[in-house]
Design a protein around this motif. Sequence first.
Motif, short mmCIF file in Angstrom:
data_model
loop_
_atom_site.label_atom_id
_atom_site.label_comp_id
_atom_site.label_asym_id
_atom_site.label_seq_id
_atom_site.Cartn_x
_atom_site.Cartn_y
_atom_site.Cartn_z
N ARG A 266 61.46 -53.36 -23.05
CA ARG A 266 62.46 -52.08 -22.95
C ARG A 266 63.75 -52.54 -22.69
O ARG A 266 64.18 -53.81 -22.23
N ARG A 315 58.47 -55.15 -20.41
CA ARG A 315 58.29 -54.01 -19.62
C ARG A 315 58.05 -54.10 -18.26
O ARG A 315 58.59 -53.49 -17.50
N ALA A 318 61.14 -55.59 -13.46
CA ALA A 318 61.67 -54.22 -12.95
C ALA A 318 63.12 -54.10 -12.64
O ALA A 318 63.74 -55.23 -12.68
N ASP A 319 63.65 -52.82 -12.50
CA ASP A 319 65.11 -52.67 -12.32
C ASP A 319 65.21 -53.51 -10.89
O ASP A 319 64.44 -53.49 -10.10
N GLU A 338 69.80 -51.47 -14.53
CA GLU A 338 68.91 -50.17 -14.84
C GLU A 338 68.35 -50.63 -16.33
O GLU A 338 68.91 -51.25 -17.12
N LEU A 340 65.60 -48.53 -19.33
CA LEU A 340 64.99 -47.30 -19.80
C LEU A 340 63.56 -47.27 -19.37
O LEU A 340 62.85 -48.12 -19.03
N ASP A 341 63.24 -46.03 -18.93
CA ASP A 341 61.91 -45.85 -18.59
C ASP A 341 61.12 -45.56 -19.78
O ASP A 341 60.74 -44.56 -20.14
#
Length: 342
Positions: A266, A315, A318-319, A338, A340-341
């Motif tokens: 991501r 992915r 994590a943030d 931050e 993308l989800d």
Amino acid sequence: MTALTERPGRVAGEGIDAGVAAHYGDPLREQRTMTRSAGVLDRSDRGLVVVTGADRLSWLHSLTSQHLEQMPDRTTIEGLILSPHGHVEQDLWFTSLGDEVWIDTEPGKAAELADYLDRMRFMLRVEVEDRSERFAMATVAGPRAEEIVSSILQQPTPGAGTVAPASWGWVRTLPFPGEIDLLGSRDGIDEAVRAVLEAGAEPAGQMAYDAWRVERLRPRLGRETDHRTIPHEIGLIGKAVHLNKGCYRGQETVARVHNLGRPPRRLVKLQVDGSQHTVPASGAKVVSKGREVGFLGTSVIHHEEGPIALAVLKRNIADGAEVLIVDEEVEYAAIVDEGLDV
């Protein structure tokens, strides 16, 4: 583009941006201008391929990730050309202008695009022409962009995703807040840029535009992509990929990953440690707990946030996670701000 190419203080860009200005003497000031007022950017290095002929829309619809078959006149939309395995090869903007479709792409990619399209014509009623040498683009970006462009048009700017004629060519409003493109002949765009400068915009270079993109988590082909990038990883599903259209190259991968909901990587924004007083280079490795987890895209010094960057990471990073950017012999600590989800 004389109004910008001969501007005092111009410093040429590097790499794929060598054809435009990196900045005009003060990239941080140019960023502030884009944030508070409006900057005008020379983007004349972008490639432009024009498709004509009665079958142009249905043909382009069949070759790309976007729904183009019923594309209305004077509209613009983003689309991709994918490899057979669904990897991003071209990130394009399609603009329908009467009996022509203008397709603009990254610097240095127009010849490749024109060659691919020409080989796919078969017996269809289409013609493909690379017009990159004759036509050009500039972009007005910032909260005053609409006001300034409206003043030189002497009418409201077109709505997002639409196009309006102008004395020098066309005005195209992108589906990004505060961004308007000027398209036309090279002499015409020089005329438009001069008018925009007189109306209150200030010159801004590619470094300021990169900071604008990174702040907004917007990827760029060749920076936030590699040979394995699929559209889901960089936020292009629903923007440049239409999920309800017929067969096109790479569709199986797009559908499979969308249905499973598990792209392998991501796009994220990093806050980079500024103690090195430099930023790492595009393509640097990103490491977490001793293992490589991705690569760095664009990195910039932001006028408010300091060193920030875009990266494509596994992915499961994590943030808020701490990572290390390894640029040859130099290491930069960073935090995932931050992402993308996906």
